[in-house]
Design a protein around this motif. Sequence first.
Motif, PDB file in Angstrom:
ATOM      1  N   GLN A  32     -29.728  20.311 -12.951  1.00 49.21           N
ATOM      2  CA  GLN A  32     -28.492  19.902 -13.151  1.00 49.21           C
ATOM      3  C   GLN A  32     -28.051  21.076 -11.357  1.00 49.21           C
ATOM      4  O   GLN A  32     -27.474  20.705 -10.582  1.00 49.21           O
ATOM      5  CB  GLN A  32     -27.584  21.057 -13.733  1.00 49.21           C
ATOM      6  CG  GLN A  32     -27.243  20.079 -14.688  1.00 49.21           C
ATOM      7  CD  GLN A  32     -26.902  20.615 -16.890  1.00 49.21           C
ATOM      8  OE1 GLN A  32     -26.275  21.488 -16.490  1.00 49.21           O
ATOM      9  NE2 GLN A  32     -26.827  20.219 -17.333  1.00 49.21           N
ATOM     10  N   GLU A  35     -28.947  18.839  -8.187  1.00 47.70           N
ATOM     11  CA  GLU A  35     -28.058  17.843  -7.850  1.00 47.70           C
ATOM     12  C   GLU A  35     -26.721  18.985  -7.721  1.00 47.70           C
ATOM     13  O   GLU A  35     -26.762  17.552  -6.310  1.00 47.70           O
ATOM     14  CB  GLU A  35     -27.468  17.457  -9.469  1.00 47.70           C
ATOM     15  CG  GLU A  35     -28.614  16.984 -10.567  1.00 47.70           C
ATOM     16  CD  GLU A  35     -28.356  15.696 -11.207  1.00 47.70           C
ATOM     17  OE1 GLU A  35     -26.585  15.606 -11.589  1.00 47.70           O
ATOM     18  OE2 GLU A  35     -28.810  15.710 -12.012  1.00 47.70           O
ATOM     19  N   SER A  38     -27.876  19.613  -4.693  1.00 45.07           N
ATOM     20  CA  SER A  38     -28.415  17.853  -4.057  1.00 45.07           C
ATOM     21  C   SER A  38     -26.872  18.112  -2.656  1.00 45.07           C
ATOM     22  O   SER A  38     -27.170  16.872  -1.535  1.00 45.07           O
ATOM     23  CB  SER A  38     -28.952  16.895  -3.922  1.00 45.07           C
ATOM     24  OG  SER A  38     -30.196  17.684  -4.156  1.00 45.07           O
ATOM     25  N   ARG A  39     -25.809  17.973  -3.250  1.00 41.31           N
ATOM     26  CA  ARG A  39     -24.655  17.772  -3.565  1.00 41.31           C
ATOM     27  C   ARG A  39     -23.618  18.441  -2.324  1.00 41.31           C
ATOM     28  O   ARG A  39     -22.738  18.582  -1.237  1.00 41.31           O
ATOM     29  CB  ARG A  39     -23.671  17.463  -4.076  1.00 41.31           C
ATOM     30  CG  ARG A  39     -23.812  15.869  -5.399  1.00 41.31           C
ATOM     31  CD  ARG A  39     -23.494  15.584  -6.359  1.00 41.31           C
ATOM     32  NE  ARG A  39     -22.207  16.542  -7.063  1.00 41.31           N
ATOM     33  CZ  ARG A  39     -23.424  17.224  -8.111  1.00 41.31           C
ATOM     34  NH1 ARG A  39     -24.115  15.874  -8.694  1.00 41.31           N
ATOM     35  NH2 ARG A  39     -23.078  17.690  -8.657  1.00 41.31           N
TER      36      ARG A  39
END
Length: 163
Positions: A32, A35, A38-39
């Motif tokens: 999590q 993620e 990465s954003r």
Amino acid sequence: MAQPYTKTQISLHWLIFLFIALQYLGHEAIAQAWEKLSRGEAIPFDPLVLGHVFLGGLIFLMVLMRIAARLRHGAPALPEEEPAAMRMLAQLTHLGLYVLMIAMPVSGAVAWFFRNEAAGEAHEVMRVLLLALVLLHVVGALYHQFVLKTNVMARMKRPGGEA
């Protein structure tokens, strides 16, 4: 003939196993966080994420120690009655485990600290491969214990491998 496993080798084996199991159990938190990272989102402090990063580094160091101990002390020979194909499979499995136990912390660190997507993807592929090899290793040990009755599992219980 190679020497029996030492107390250090046995301890490292089981500690590495425990820490790898913890890495799999705590995978969701780091996944999590990755993620979000990465954003481009901020990652709030999470002790599970910190633990994953810390344990990865610790596993890496312990695997290097285990390799050094194996080079210094050797390893017990495989049972002589074992077919050549099984001996080769065991050797390849062990080699694969060592390679992955080194490559995974490296790829994880490169992905995490350098925000490298390719290293993150490689880390994820290796996660599946490592689990497969660990399962093969366990199945092999159980097969030796209960089908072939070679008692190889005793070698990882105490130095000298006597039951």
